[in-house]
Design a protein around this motif. Structure first.
Motif, mmCIF file in Angstrom:
data_model
loop_
_atom_site.group_PDB
_atom_site.id
_atom_site.type_symbol
_atom_site.label_atom_id
_atom_site.label_comp_id
_atom_site.label_asym_id
_atom_site.label_seq_id
_atom_site.Cartn_x
_atom_site.Cartn_y
_atom_site.Cartn_z
ATOM 1 N N THR A 82 0.836 -1.217 0.000
ATOM 2 C CA THR A 82 0.000 0.000 0.000
ATOM 3 C C THR A 82 0.866 1.261 0.000
ATOM 4 O OG1 THR A 82 -1.646 -1.203 1.260
ATOM 5 C CG2 THR A 82 -1.881 1.185 1.205
ATOM 6 N N LYS A 228 -6.073 9.002 0.268
ATOM 7 C CA LYS A 228 -6.780 8.783 -1.004
ATOM 8 C C LYS A 228 -6.084 7.697 -1.834
ATOM 9 C CE LYS A 228 -8.937 11.424 -4.719
ATOM 10 N NZ LYS A 228 -8.226 11.140 -5.959
ATOM 11 N N ALA A 229 -4.767 7.853 -1.957
ATOM 12 C CA ALA A 229 -4.020 6.894 -2.785
ATOM 13 C C ALA A 229 -4.062 5.504 -2.154
ATOM 14 C CB ALA A 229 -2.567 7.364 -2.928
ATOM 15 N N GLU A 232 -7.539 3.947 -2.663
ATOM 16 C CA GLU A 232 -7.727 3.544 -4.075
ATOM 17 C C GLU A 232 -6.953 2.272 -4.377
ATOM 18 O OE1 GLU A 232 -8.673 7.851 -6.103
ATOM 19 O OE2 GLU A 232 -6.712 6.919 -6.487
ATOM 20 N N ASN A 235 -8.784 -0.691 -2.537
ATOM 21 C CA ASN A 235 -10.081 -1.000 -3.146
ATOM 22 C C ASN A 235 -9.924 -1.448 -4.611
ATOM 23 O OD1 ASN A 235 -10.948 -0.052 -0.731
ATOM 24 N ND2 ASN A 235 -12.219 1.598 -1.517
ATOM 25 N N GLY A 236 -8.767 -1.212 -5.173
ATOM 26 C CA GLY A 236 -8.531 -1.491 -6.593
ATOM 27 C C GLY A 236 -8.243 -2.959 -6.877
ATOM 28 N N GLU A 242 -11.672 -3.604 1.056
ATOM 29 C CA GLU A 242 -12.312 -2.310 1.256
ATOM 30 C C GLU A 242 -11.645 -1.588 2.425
ATOM 31 O OE1 GLU A 242 -16.535 -2.535 1.530
ATOM 32 O OE2 GLU A 242 -16.724 -0.401 1.941
#
Lengths: 394, 397
Positions: A82, A228-229, A232, A235-236, A242
């Motif tokens: 992450t 945010k990153a 994303e 969740n990507g 999630e």
């Protein structure tokens, strides 16, 4: 020229019984408002105190809470990539694997209980790194558990509410209720929901409950700007889980309290309307009983506004003083320990009823509204009274 | 007698604003009383229905989220080879669920399809619905309040995202909205459908957590209350010291445990109802004392004309009763009409969802209004009864 406040005070004393009964009505309404809102405030305070925006909580997509989320080691392994994840002093990512299970524990007996009622309490299996991520959690009595042992620490609220949670007590856990854990410490979490939980080594809980997976992962970010990153990415397509900032997750859990707010508002509004009618009744009687006096006041030069304001002030005197007594009585409810079963997590959240400044303001506003609306029509009638007629009838 | 009625009527109408305000001050607390009691009675009805159904709930001893093996069902059935005392057993799995773009969680249960209708006969499925239920694995019975909320009708195809593995959306066909079921919110689907979807799911879920052959609870329908008492103990004894020990409760106790953990709504509403009655007494007492004060001279004249103290007592009491009964009538009938005939009947309340105001609650409220009237006018009536004529006349203005 305005009438002196002393005039209103003396008038209230002339009708002691009427004033007292109206005073009691407004006091009860204020107490009911404060008590109803203190439930919600207590729960919200507990949920709001949980988590920090620097932490992300990761669940299986579709799971509504940690208790129904299942994360397998493969998925957790992918989380170390992450972007923006913070690193510990040893260079490893600050990431806490957590396993949530539940057990049924008897509540401590209260005066009105014949037998202890059971409560569904959350047990969180964590590694020592969890204390680096949940920094609000600190041991206040005893010590923390040692990894790999059958030791457990209990939250302050759980310690207050449930049996077998004193240091040195033994608590039987496990899927087959065959693992005896020893309570070695009590922790504080600044009022957060964690205080309702029992914490033990993740590996021990995993073994005791025959679970080969985790419920959630909490990870620390280098900064809030990285959220945010990181969300994303998680969740990507690479991770397909999630992620939410911790406060958002607990805010979602507090939505249940909306029902209570709506219900409280409806009930208190109806009661407040009743109080307005009671105040209006008293004020009409006051106006009727003082027709000659009002006419005299007008004759000696007090204007319509002075009369109108005087009656509103008189009503406010009753309502605001009743509000003060109501607030003092309500403060007794502050700190009362309650718990409620969330239908999302299926575990109880122990909380303290809280009389917040917001509630005090709401109660004060309510008493002002009752005072003004209750007095306005009688006051208008008094101010519009024709002097000649009033003097003649008197 | 007619003279007294006329006098009462004149007294009530001579200060119309005071009469109306008192009526409202009594009516509004009575409205809260009726609403609170409607919720309490709704919960009671729910619990009484559970008690009548003679069902036991068998869950895992350690926690409600720990599942039980479906194999337990055969072992429980074997406790009664005659099938006269244990009528049927239905395994149930909680799957919760949400609807897309709707964060509020649903209450959805997946049940063993073969024994559902017999165990939950209080769902009153029609023959046609039963046939649909047996024929279609995607069948779902949705609670009528839930159906109303999402505008679901019989025959619709709907999607629910379960809160448990495999987490992927399930498609169902609505076969009934269970109009006669006491529970208006819970949705019921078939366990075999859930297990098939979980087995085939591509989502990464550990094999042992796909829960093939596991349920959250068993509902055991018994033949009589004696059987409920007997098997409540016998089932737990059967699984004692096994890897999956059980905790068996009758359905009423099981549900009551949840209610008590969710703010103990019945107890707290009862406190609120009592407080509102107290408020109404205060409001009515205020008016009656003001009336007495305003008419002190008049009462003295009545007494000097020969009306006895008892007549004066009766007149003041009757006035208080009439005033409060009118308030009680308005306070009780307003919520009854609103929640029975207006769009407010769709208003949802925690736990029972639909607020049904029974006429008996309104009658109770009017009875309480009469008691309020009696209490509120007791002191003024007593003062009227004991009023010394000479001193009262001396104060005549």
């Amino acid at each position: 020229m305005a009438l002196p406040l002393y005039y209103n005070w003396r008038n209230l004393q002339r009708r002691k019984l009427s004033t007292t009964l109206t005073f009691i009505v407004v006091t009860v309404v204020v107490v009911v408002l404060c008590v109803l809102l203190s439930f919600t405030a207590g729960i919200r305070a507990s949920l709001a105190a949980t988590g920090t925006n620097l932490n992300l909580i990761v669940l299986k997509p579709g799971a509504t809470a940690e208790s129904t989320s299942v994360l397998v080691p493969d998925e957790i392994g992918r989380l170390v990539q992450t972007p923006g994840i913070a690193l510990g002093s040893d260079g490893s990512p600050l990431m806490s694997r957590e396993l949530c299970v539940q057990t049924t524990v008897p509540r401590r007996l209260s005066a009105r209980d014949k037998e202890p009622a059971p409560a569904n309490v959350a047990i969180r299996g964590v590694d020592p790194i969890a204390f680096d991520l949940h920094r609000e959690v600190r041991i206040i009595d005893g010590r923390s558990f040692q990894s790999g042992t059958m030791e457990i620490v209990v939250g302050k609220a759980a310690h207050d509410r449930y049996e077998h949670t004193n240091i040195g007590d033994e608590i039987v856990l496990g899927r087959m209720e065959n693992r005896i854990y020893k309570v070695v410490g009590v922790f504080d979490a600044g009022g957060a929901t964690f205080e309702s939980e029992l914490w033990a080594p993740r590996t021990s809980i995993s073994d005791s409950y025959l679970r080969r997976f985790d419920s959630s992962v909490v990870m620390r970010l280098q900064s809030v700007a990285a959220t945010k990153a990181a969300v994303e990415f998680i969740n990507g397509p690479t991770v397909q889980l999630e992620a939410k900032p911790e406060p958002q997750y607990y805010e979602d859990l507090s939505k249940k309290t909306q029902d209570i707010v709506v219900l409280s508002t409806i009930l208190v509004s109806i009661m407040a309307m009743g109080a307005i009618f009671a105040v209006a009744n008293t004020m009409f009687a006051t106006v009727d009983g003082r027709r000659r006096e009002i006419a005299m006041l007008r004759t000696i030069g007090f204007g319509k506004w002075a009369i109108l304001v005087s009656f509103v002030v008189e009503s406010l005197l009753i309502c605001v003083s009743a509000c003060s007594v109501g607030l003092v009585l309500s403060l007794l409810a502050g700190g009362v320990k309650q718990d409620f079963l969330s239908d999302t997590t299926w575990t109880v959240l122990a909380f303290e009823m809280k009389i917040t400044p917001g509630i005090l303001v709401a109660a004060f506003m309510l008493s002002v509204i009752v005072g003004v609306f209750g007095a306005i029509t009688p006051a208008l009638r008094a101010s519009r009274m024709r002097i000649i007629d009033a003097l003649r009838k008197a | 007698m007619p003279l007294r009625v006329v006098y009462l009527y004149r007294n009530l109408t001579r200060n119309l604003s005071r009469t109306l305000l008192t009526c409202c001050a009594v009516a509004l607390p009575m409205t809260i009383y009726v609403l609170s009691m409607a919720v309490i009675k709704g919960i009671d009805r729910f619990l009484d229905n559970s008690a009548k159904q003679l069902r036991l709930v068998v869950g895992h001893k350690t926690s409600i989220i720990n599942p039980l093996p479906r194999g337990h069902r055969a072992k429980i059935e074997a406790l009664d080879p005659t099938h006269q005392r244990i009528m049927s057993i239905c395994g149930v799995r909680w799957i919760g669920g949400t609807v897309q773009n709707e964060p509020h969680p649903l209450s959805t249960l997946a049940v063993e399809p073969d024994t559902f209708a017999q165990t939950f006969s209080d769902y009153y499925l029609t023959t046609e619905e039963m046939a649909d239920w047996q024929r279609n694995r995607q069948a779902i019975i949705v609670g009528r309040a839930t159906a109303q909320r999402f505008h679901w009708n019989v025959g619709d195809r709907i999607q629910i995202n379960p809160s448990v593995p495999p987490y992927t959306p399930f498609e169902f066909k609505v076969i009934s909205t269970a109009p006669k079921a006491i529970d208006p919110i819970t949705n019921i689907c078939r366990l075999d459908y859930l297990e098939e979807l979980t087995k085939q799911a591509v989502t990464i879920v550990p094999e042992d957590w796909k829960l093939q052959g596991w349920v959250s609870f068993f509902f055991v329908k018994c033949g009589s209350q004696a059987d409920v008492d007997h098997f409540r103990v016998a089932i737990d004894a059967l699984f004692a010291h096994s890897p999956d020990e059980t905790r068996t409760q009758d359905e009423k106790t099981f549900i009551n445990e949840f209610i008590k953990q969710q703010f103990d709504l019945p107890r707290n509403l009862m406190i609120l109802a009592s407080l509102t009655v107290f408020v109404a007494i205060m409001a009515a007492a205020n008016t009656m004392s003001m009336n007495l004060r305003d008419r002190m001279n008049e009462t003295a004249i009545l007494k000097s004309l020969g009306f006895s103290g008892r007549v004066i007592f009766g007149l003041i009491q009757t006035e208080g009763l009439a005033l409060c009964l009118s308030g009680g009538l308005v306070g009780a009938l307003t919520p009854y009409v609103l929640f029975t005939y207006s769009p407010l009947r769709n208003f949802t309340v925690p736990l029972i969802q639909t607020l049904e105001i029974q006429p008996i609650v309104c009658v109770q409220a009017m009875g309480i209004a009469l008691v309020i009237g009696m209490l509120a006018s007791a002191w003024p009536a007593w003062v009227g009864l004991r009023l010394p004529v000479i001193s009262a006349l001396r104060n005549l203005e």
